[in-house]
Design a protein around this motif. Structure first.
Motif, PDB file in Angstrom:
ATOM      1  N   ALA A 162       0.838  -1.199   0.000  1.00 21.41           N
ATOM      2  CA  ALA A 162       0.000   0.000   0.000  1.00 21.41           C
ATOM      3  C   ALA A 162       0.872   1.248   0.000  1.00 21.41           C
ATOM      4  O   ALA A 162       0.581   2.220  -0.701  1.00 21.41           O
ATOM      5  CB  ALA A 162      -0.941   0.002   1.208  1.00 21.41           C
ATOM      6  N   GLY A 163       1.957   1.215   0.755  1.00 25.97           N
ATOM      7  CA  GLY A 163       2.879   2.345   0.783  1.00 25.97           C
ATOM      8  C   GLY A 163       3.567   2.560  -0.550  1.00 25.97           C
ATOM      9  O   GLY A 163       3.800   3.697  -0.963  1.00 25.97           O
ATOM     10  N   THR A 164       3.891   1.461  -1.231  1.00 25.86           N
ATOM     11  CA  THR A 164       4.514   1.547  -2.552  1.00 25.86           C
ATOM     12  C   THR A 164       3.557   2.196  -3.542  1.00 25.86           C
ATOM     13  O   THR A 164       3.941   3.113  -4.270  1.00 25.86           O
ATOM     14  CB  THR A 164       4.935   0.147  -3.031  1.00 25.86           C
ATOM     15  N   ALA A 165       2.316   1.736  -3.580  1.00 26.79           N
ATOM     16  CA  ALA A 165       1.330   2.304  -4.502  1.00 26.79           C
ATOM     17  C   ALA A 165       1.099   3.790  -4.206  1.00 26.79           C
ATOM     18  O   ALA A 165       0.986   4.609  -5.122  1.00 26.79           O
ATOM     19  CB  ALA A 165       0.019   1.534  -4.419  1.00 26.79           C
ATOM     20  N   LYS A 166       1.058   4.140  -2.933  1.00 29.15           N
ATOM     21  CA  LYS A 166       0.870   5.540  -2.545  1.00 29.15           C
ATOM     22  C   LYS A 166       2.057   6.387  -3.021  1.00 29.15           C
ATOM     23  O   LYS A 166       1.873   7.493  -3.539  1.00 29.15           O
ATOM     24  CB  LYS A 166       0.709   5.647  -1.032  1.00 29.15           C
ATOM     25  N   ALA A 167       3.273   5.880  -2.857  1.00 30.85           N
ATOM     26  CA  ALA A 167       4.470   6.600  -3.297  1.00 30.85           C
ATOM     27  C   ALA A 167       4.474   6.760  -4.820  1.00 30.85           C
ATOM     28  O   ALA A 167       4.834   7.823  -5.330  1.00 30.85           O
ATOM     29  CB  ALA A 167       5.730   5.878  -2.824  1.00 30.85           C
ATOM     30  N   GLU A 168       4.074   5.715  -5.533  1.00 38.15           N
ATOM     31  CA  GLU A 168       4.014   5.807  -6.996  1.00 38.15           C
ATOM     32  C   GLU A 168       3.007   6.872  -7.430  1.00 38.15           C
ATOM     33  O   GLU A 168       3.279   7.668  -8.335  1.00 38.15           O
ATOM     34  CB  GLU A 168       3.647   4.441  -7.593  1.00 38.15           C
ATOM     35  N   ARG A 169       1.848   6.901  -6.776  1.00 33.92           N
ATOM     36  CA  ARG A 169       0.832   7.927  -7.095  1.00 33.92           C
ATOM     37  C   ARG A 169       1.352   9.324  -6.788  1.00 33.92           C
ATOM     38  O   ARG A 169       1.069  10.281  -7.514  1.00 33.92           O
ATOM     39  CB  ARG A 169      -0.468   7.649  -6.336  1.00 33.92           C
ATOM     40  N   LYS A 170       2.118   9.454  -5.721  1.00 41.17           N
ATOM     41  CA  LYS A 170       2.678  10.756  -5.347  1.00 41.17           C
ATOM     42  C   LYS A 170       3.670  11.238  -6.409  1.00 41.17           C
ATOM     43  O   LYS A 170       3.710  12.426  -6.737  1.00 41.17           O
ATOM     44  CB  LYS A 170       3.347  10.674  -3.966  1.00 41.17           C
ATOM     45  N   VAL A 171       4.476  10.330  -6.949  1.00 40.49           N
ATOM     46  CA  VAL A 171       5.404  10.702  -8.029  1.00 40.49           C
ATOM     47  C   VAL A 171       4.609  11.239  -9.220  1.00 40.49           C
ATOM     48  O   VAL A 171       4.985  12.248  -9.824  1.00 40.49           O
ATOM     49  CB  VAL A 171       6.306   9.517  -8.443  1.00 40.49           C
ATOM     50  N   ILE A 172       3.503  10.588  -9.548  1.00 36.15           N
ATOM     51  CA  ILE A 172       2.676  11.054 -10.665  1.00 36.15           C
ATOM     52  C   ILE A 172       2.110  12.438 -10.356  1.00 36.15           C
ATOM     53  O   ILE A 172       2.156  13.341 -11.209  1.00 36.15           O
ATOM     54  CB  ILE A 172       1.554  10.042 -10.978  1.00 36.15           C
ATOM     55  N   ALA A 173       1.610  12.642  -9.159  1.00 34.41           N
ATOM     56  CA  ALA A 173       1.043  13.943  -8.785  1.00 34.41           C
ATOM     57  C   ALA A 173       2.117  15.040  -8.846  1.00 34.41           C
ATOM     58  O   ALA A 173       1.860  16.132  -9.376  1.00 34.41           O
ATOM     59  CB  ALA A 173       0.426  13.881  -7.391  1.00 34.41           C
ATOM     60  N   LEU A 174       3.297  14.758  -8.325  1.00 35.36           N
ATOM     61  CA  LEU A 174       4.375  15.746  -8.347  1.00 35.36           C
ATOM     62  C   LEU A 174       4.843  16.027  -9.780  1.00 35.36           C
ATOM     63  O   LEU A 174       5.127  17.171 -10.135  1.00 35.36           O
ATOM     64  CB  LEU A 174       5.549  15.275  -7.490  1.00 35.36           C
ATOM     65  N   THR A 175       4.922  14.977 -10.586  1.00 30.43           N
ATOM     66  CA  THR A 175       5.300  15.135 -11.992  1.00 30.43           C
ATOM     67  C   THR A 175       4.281  16.005 -12.711  1.00 30.43           C
ATOM     68  O   THR A 175       4.648  16.922 -13.459  1.00 30.43           O
ATOM     69  CB  THR A 175       5.424  13.754 -12.665  1.00 30.43           C
ATOM     70  N   ASN A 176       3.006  15.745 -12.477  1.00 32.22           N
ATOM     71  CA  ASN A 176       1.963  16.541 -13.132  1.00 32.22           C
ATOM     72  C   ASN A 176       1.967  17.986 -12.646  1.00 32.22           C
ATOM     73  O   ASN A 176       1.691  18.909 -13.427  1.00 32.22           O
ATOM     74  CB  ASN A 176       0.595  15.888 -12.948  1.00 32.22           C
ATOM     75  N   GLN A 177       2.301  18.206 -11.395  1.00 33.63           N
ATOM     76  CA  GLN A 177       2.410  19.573 -10.884  1.00 33.63           C
ATOM     77  C   GLN A 177       3.521  20.321 -11.633  1.00 33.63           C
ATOM     78  O   GLN A 177       3.336  21.470 -12.043  1.00 33.63           O
ATOM     79  CB  GLN A 177       2.698  19.545  -9.389  1.00 33.63           C
ATOM     80  N   LYS A 178       4.657  19.662 -11.821  1.00 35.08           N
ATOM     81  CA  LYS A 178       5.764  20.273 -12.560  1.00 35.08           C
ATOM     82  C   LYS A 178       5.349  20.574 -13.998  1.00 35.08           C
ATOM     83  O   LYS A 178       5.648  21.639 -14.535  1.00 35.08           O
ATOM     84  CB  LYS A 178       7.002  19.366 -12.558  1.00 35.08           C
ATOM     85  N   ARG A 179       4.638  19.645 -14.612  1.00 30.53           N
ATOM     86  CA  ARG A 179       4.194  19.841 -16.001  1.00 30.53           C
ATOM     87  C   ARG A 179       3.239  21.033 -16.103  1.00 30.53           C
ATOM     88  O   ARG A 179       3.389  21.878 -16.995  1.00 30.53           O
ATOM     89  CB  ARG A 179       3.521  18.563 -16.521  1.00 30.53           C
TER      90      ARG A 179
END
Length: 177
Positions: free
Chosen positions: A45-62
């Motif tokens: 669950a922590g891994t999936a949450k971290a992966e989603r956070k990377v996507i959110a941060l990446t999209n924020q940068k974009r």
């Protein structure tokens, strides 16, 4: 154990893979600890949450740079997770590679994971960054990784994270159909 975070980038454009890549290292320490077998469900669950956070941060940068947000694709996550696990299995430093011995190239890995009829793909990999914020900061601090993240022509994303031997392994895969 202290790990030096390391980044490697691969950009693949078009079906003929006009490819290139560079590597960069950014020093930092990794306080991440290995998980006990009893925490496997919590770790997943922590891994999936971290992966989603990377996507959110990446999209924020974009968005901050005028690009549309990337859409998550399960097939890209599958390809990213498989490659990340292979890298972790080989270990550092030999495992930090876009194509390990006996492994298909990025395009074939995407197709094999179900991301078919793609026209553009790119991949960022990293080792030793303990958190989503740290790995995205590391990628954004590298010209080629940043170029992948801010490539407005890319439309889809999947992220894979594996924690092994006290270190985090990351793969970020981008695509366009």
């Amino acid at each position: 154990m202290t790990h030096t975070p390391t980044l490697v980038v691969l950009a693949l454009l078009g079906a003929l893979f006009a490819s290139g890549g560079t590597a960069a290292a950014v020093p930092a320490s990794d306080p991440a600890a290995e998980r006990s077998p009893s925490s496997a469900g919590t770790a997943a669950a922590g891994t999936a949450k971290a992966e989603r956070k990377v996507i959110a941060l990446t999209n924020q940068k974009r968005r901050n740079h005028g690009c549309k947000a990337l859409d998550f694709r399960t097939s890209l996550r599958k390809a990213a997770r498989r490659h990340t696990q292979r890298m972790a299995d080989v270990g550092y430093p030999d495992g930090l590679s876009h194509q390990l011995p006996g492994e298909p190239d990025l395009g074939r890995r995407l197709t094999n994971a179900g991301y078919k009829n793609w026209t553009m793909a790119a991949e960022n990999i990293a080792y030793g960054y303990p958190t989503p914020r740290a790995v995205v900061r590391g990628w954004m601090g590298s010209k080629d990784h940043r170029a992948n993240i801010l490539n407005c022509r890319l439309r889809h994303i999947g992220v894979g994270l594996v924690r092994a031997d006290g270190a985090a392994w990351w793969t970020q895969v981008f695509g366009r159909k």
